[in-house]
Design a protein around this motif. Structure first.
Motif, PDB file in Angstrom:
ATOM      1  N   ILE A 280      19.115 -79.648  -7.893  1.00 53.40           N
ATOM      2  CA  ILE A 280      19.944 -78.481  -8.207  1.00 53.40           C
ATOM      3  C   ILE A 280      20.580 -78.634  -9.586  1.00 53.40           C
ATOM      4  CG2 ILE A 280      22.014 -77.186  -7.544  1.00 53.40           C
ATOM      5  CD1 ILE A 280      21.300 -77.872  -4.621  1.00 53.40           C
ATOM      6  N   VAL A 281      21.051 -79.835  -9.898  1.00 52.35           N
ATOM      7  CA  VAL A 281      21.625 -80.085 -11.224  1.00 52.35           C
ATOM      8  C   VAL A 281      20.583 -79.829 -12.310  1.00 52.35           C
ATOM      9  CG1 VAL A 281      22.453 -81.893 -12.780  1.00 52.35           C
ATOM     10  CG2 VAL A 281      23.411 -81.698 -10.479  1.00 52.35           C
ATOM     11  N   ASN A 282      19.364 -80.311 -12.103  1.00 48.95           N
ATOM     12  CA  ASN A 282      18.304 -80.100 -13.096  1.00 48.95           C
ATOM     13  C   ASN A 282      17.967 -78.626 -13.263  1.00 48.95           C
ATOM     14  OD1 ASN A 282      17.993 -82.841 -13.682  1.00 48.95           O
ATOM     15  ND2 ASN A 282      16.492 -83.148 -12.049  1.00 48.95           N
ATOM     16  N   ARG A 283      18.012 -77.880 -12.166  1.00 44.30           N
ATOM     17  CA  ARG A 283      17.689 -76.450 -12.253  1.00 44.30           C
ATOM     18  C   ARG A 283      18.777 -75.668 -12.978  1.00 44.30           C
ATOM     19  NH1 ARG A 283      18.540 -71.924  -8.963  1.00 44.30           N
ATOM     20  NH2 ARG A 283      19.465 -73.136  -7.264  1.00 44.30           N
ATOM     21  N   LEU A 284      20.033 -76.076 -12.771  1.00 42.78           N
ATOM     22  CA  LEU A 284      21.147 -75.339 -13.370  1.00 42.78           C
ATOM     23  C   LEU A 284      21.575 -75.903 -14.714  1.00 42.78           C
ATOM     24  CD1 LEU A 284      23.396 -74.831 -10.205  1.00 42.78           C
ATOM     25  CD2 LEU A 284      21.763 -73.233 -11.207  1.00 42.78           C
TER      26      LEU A 284
END
Length: 291
Positions: free
Chosen positions: A152-156
């Protein structure tokens, strides 16, 4: 609603006036029973006032809920139109102009980001509706929370800022396993990080920490944004609640994100609390029990 309040208060005034008049008449006709009449009248007034007060509170709650629903509809309309307009412009540009392959791929990436934004919003609304109707069962299974938070961190993550600074600084302890509803907890992590980014200044640091300690798992999301006033901290998890009016608010959102966060965490027997960040901003701390 204002007309309803006027009628409500007019009826209260009329009823109290009638009560006083009939009390006066009874005392005049039966002066020996003044004490009993006054006692019964006082009891009636007390019951009447309590009922009127509860009705007043109910009217106020209904008015606030109506205003929040109005803001929700306005915000959803804006949230839908903004990415759709962006996608439309990007696709029309690809269609009408002779672009290089790199430009086309860049426009496609931007379109996909807007599609993901729309998808997150739709998933939020569907999940909130299921939670409200108690039609969602929260199926639980063991999964790797570290991998989930990292993805999720990588996506956001936003890496292209004017200050050339990554907006999300993540410290994720590896191989943290928990038992829970992966889909619902994905929404929890996404909402917390998106909120931190949304209420932060451009390119300011947002810190995400995931670690285990004393048989508990901690997820912390800290921003350096506008912060949350103490009197609002108890209400930010209410459905549709957002500060101010949708017509004047600068930040985007539907008022469902933190409501979903709280409801999902309650179903997982996890806690969440909000603390002030120093010198500015807020820290959301989620605690999962492993035992």
């Amino acid at each position: 609603m204002k007309k309803t309040f006027v009628i409500f208060y007019a009826l209260i005034i009329y009823a109290v006036a009638e009560l006083i008049w009939w009390g006066y008449m009874l005392v005049s006709l039966q002066p020996r029973r003044t004490g009993m009449i006054m006692g019964e009248g006082a009891m009636f007034v007390a019951v009447f006032v309590i009922g009127a007060y509860n009705l007043h509170k109910s009217f106020n709650r209904q008015q606030k809920l109506s205003e929040q629903k109005k803001n929700f509809l306005l915000s959803v309309t804006h949230e839908l139109k903004s990415p759709l307009a962006s996608i439309k412009i990007l696709l029309q540009t690809i269609q009408k102009r002779n672009l290089t392959r790199e430009q086309i791929l860049d426009f496609i990436d931007k379109s996909l980001n807007d599609v993901e934004r729309l998808d997150d919003m739709v998933e939020n609304m569907l999940l909130a509706s299921k939670i409200e109707n108690r039609s969602y069962s929260f199926p639980k299974a063991s999964f790797n929370l570290s991998v989930l938070v990292d993805s999720i961190v990588n996506r956001l993550q936003i890496t292209k800022c004017d200050c050339n600074q990554q907006i999300i600084d993540a410290e994720i302890e590896p191989k943290i396993e928990i038992t829970g509803d992966k889909f619902a907890l994905t929404s929890v992590v996404t909402n917390l990080i998106e909120n931190a980014v949304k209420y932060s200044n451009p390119c300011s640091a947002v810190a995400v920490k995931l670690f285990s300690k004393d048989d508990k798992v901690y997820l912390e999301v800290a921003d350096q944004g506008i912060g949350i006033a103490d009197h609002e901290k108890a209400r930010i998890f209410d459905r549709f609640y957002r500060v101010g009016s949708e017509e004047t608010r600068n930040t985007k959102g539907t008022g469902l994100g933190l409501y979903i966060v709280k409801e999902v965490l309650d179903k997982h027997h996890a806690s969440i609390k909000v603390k002030d960040n120093r010198p500015a901003g807020s820290i959301f701390e989620v605690v999962f029990g492993l035992t």
